[in-house]
Design an enzyme around this catalytic site. Sequence first.
Site, PDB file in Angstrom:
ATOM      1  N   TYR A  77     -35.910   2.360  21.092  1.00 32.10           N
ATOM      2  CA  TYR A  77     -34.897   1.471  20.513  1.00 32.10           C
ATOM      3  C   TYR A  77     -34.130   2.048  19.327  1.00 32.10           C
ATOM      4  O   TYR A  77     -33.339   1.229  18.616  1.00 32.10           O
ATOM      5  CB  TYR A  77     -36.009   0.247  19.854  1.00 32.10           C
ATOM      6  CG  TYR A  77     -36.580  -0.174  20.983  1.00 32.10           C
ATOM      7  CD1 TYR A  77     -36.031  -1.102  21.967  1.00 32.10           C
ATOM      8  CD2 TYR A  77     -37.827   0.068  21.309  1.00 32.10           C
ATOM      9  CE1 TYR A  77     -36.779  -1.898  23.007  1.00 32.10           C
ATOM     10  CE2 TYR A  77     -38.596  -0.644  22.196  1.00 32.10           C
ATOM     11  CZ  TYR A  77     -38.025  -1.431  23.182  1.00 32.10           C
ATOM     12  OH  TYR A  77     -38.625  -1.934  24.134  1.00 32.10           O
ATOM     13  N   HIS A  82     -30.254  -4.214  17.567  1.00 30.01           N
ATOM     14  CA  HIS A  82     -31.236  -4.718  17.258  1.00 30.01           C
ATOM     15  C   HIS A  82     -32.452  -4.234  16.121  1.00 30.01           C
ATOM     16  O   HIS A  82     -33.105  -4.847  15.607  1.00 30.01           O
ATOM     17  CB  HIS A  82     -32.697  -5.211  18.390  1.00 30.01           C
ATOM     18  CG  HIS A  82     -33.035  -6.380  18.443  1.00 30.01           C
ATOM     19  ND1 HIS A  82     -32.533  -7.740  17.625  1.00 30.01           N
ATOM     20  CD2 HIS A  82     -34.386  -7.118  18.940  1.00 30.01           C
ATOM     21  CE1 HIS A  82     -32.983  -8.694  18.126  1.00 30.01           C
ATOM     22  NE2 HIS A  82     -34.171  -8.469  18.659  1.00 30.01           N
ATOM     23  N   PHE A 127     -43.347  -4.546  16.825  1.00 25.15           N
ATOM     24  CA  PHE A 127     -42.358  -4.889  17.552  1.00 25.15           C
ATOM     25  C   PHE A 127     -41.467  -6.271  17.067  1.00 25.15           C
ATOM     26  O   PHE A 127     -42.200  -6.974  16.235  1.00 25.15           O
ATOM     27  CB  PHE A 127     -42.404  -5.245  18.938  1.00 25.15           C
ATOM     28  CG  PHE A 127     -42.634  -3.909  19.828  1.00 25.15           C
ATOM     29  CD1 PHE A 127     -41.735  -3.314  20.306  1.00 25.15           C
ATOM     30  CD2 PHE A 127     -44.138  -3.332  19.941  1.00 25.15           C
ATOM     31  CE1 PHE A 127     -41.660  -2.046  21.085  1.00 25.15           C
ATOM     32  CE2 PHE A 127     -44.243  -1.857  20.302  1.00 25.15           C
ATOM     33  CZ  PHE A 127     -43.012  -1.118  21.109  1.00 25.15           C
ATOM     34  N   ASN A 129     -40.805  -9.369  17.671  1.00 22.40           N
ATOM     35  CA  ASN A 129     -41.293 -10.778  17.803  1.00 22.40           C
ATOM     36  C   ASN A 129     -42.619 -11.013  17.162  1.00 22.40           C
ATOM     37  O   ASN A 129     -43.019 -12.243  16.995  1.00 22.40           O
ATOM     38  CB  ASN A 129     -41.393 -10.867  19.312  1.00 22.40           C
ATOM     39  CG  ASN A 129     -40.305 -11.153  20.212  1.00 22.40           C
ATOM     40  OD1 ASN A 129     -39.192 -10.719  19.708  1.00 22.40           O
ATOM     41  ND2 ASN A 129     -40.346 -11.433  21.457  1.00 22.40           N
ATOM     42  N   ASP A 154     -30.601  -8.139  12.281  1.00 18.50           N
ATOM     43  CA  ASP A 154     -29.322  -8.340  12.983  1.00 18.50           C
ATOM     44  C   ASP A 154     -29.046 -10.031  13.275  1.00 18.50           C
ATOM     45  O   ASP A 154     -29.812 -10.495  13.485  1.00 18.50           O
ATOM     46  CB  ASP A 154     -29.315  -7.505  14.310  1.00 18.50           C
ATOM     47  CG  ASP A 154     -30.533  -8.036  15.077  1.00 18.50           C
ATOM     48  OD1 ASP A 154     -31.776  -7.865  14.491  1.00 18.50           O
ATOM     49  OD2 ASP A 154     -30.234  -8.629  16.108  1.00 18.50           O
ATOM     50  N   ASN A 175     -35.918 -13.851  16.936  1.00 16.18           N
ATOM     51  CA  ASN A 175     -37.310 -13.987  17.043  1.00 16.18           C
ATOM     52  C   ASN A 175     -38.194 -13.308  15.916  1.00 16.18           C
ATOM     53  O   ASN A 175     -39.165 -13.766  15.511  1.00 16.18           O
ATOM     54  CB  ASN A 175     -37.671 -13.341  18.267  1.00 16.18           C
ATOM     55  CG  ASN A 175     -37.296 -14.246  19.431  1.00 16.18           C
ATOM     56  OD1 ASN A 175     -37.155 -15.423  19.499  1.00 16.18           O
ATOM     57  ND2 ASN A 175     -36.928 -13.353  20.680  1.00 16.18           N
TER      58      ASN A 175
END
Length: 258
Positions: A77, A82, A127, A129, A154, A175
Amino acid sequence: MNLCASLSSTSFPNWNRCFRFSKPLISSPSSCSIMSLFCSKNSSAIAASITTDAMSTEPKKKDPWLIVGLGNPGKKYAGTRHNVGFEMVDAIAEAEGIPISSVSFKALFGKGIIGDVPVILAKPQTFMNSSGESVGAIVSYYKIPLKQVLVIFDDLDLPFAKLRLLPKGGHGGQNGMKSVISHFKGSSDFPRLRIGIGRPPGKMDPVSFVLRPFTKQEREELDFTFQKGVEAVRILLLEGFNKSATFVNTAKKIEQLG
């Protein structure tokens, strides 16, 4: 020189005339005997006053700020849209010489000083969420007031590379912010710095879009945005929210005038 000794060595020939007493304080007083009486009665009070004045001039210890960037951990990632929250925190760390070298509270973690303000930098590794698990734990442990928790993330609804600093607000469908607000017992009364990543082209799925890397041209523009973000954070900590918000939210107009 001792205060009382200094006063006792000074002559006060008109001592009684300075105060409107019906009788002299002491019959045929000598300046030495009067000052001895004064010092014996008041030396403790004078010392206490001096101590209090000295303590009142000591700088008040400032509460720390927590600056959190939201993103996803791992090389998969890195450099994606994100993860601009992570990258903003990295830019702050580099500019201010604050190493993010430890793992605490499920986050990459660093402590330092910006100006004279203690700062904690964090990049949750839970992560996106589940970001609130990490952020909530840090806030609870260090007892940081929510007004001094800056969350950087973001935003699809902002034009690419545009910054927006707000004192509070909802999660905007992000999220990570949903998770943070949940772990703050539903409170959204904390500042946030939104970084625009633009809308997905055509009918592209937003989930796929936010996980895309930047083009070379986008990266150059984003690096400039990070520089402005670093300055905005310094202003926020050292000069207050209103001045920082003015700097961030009206920056485009200022550039156009130039």
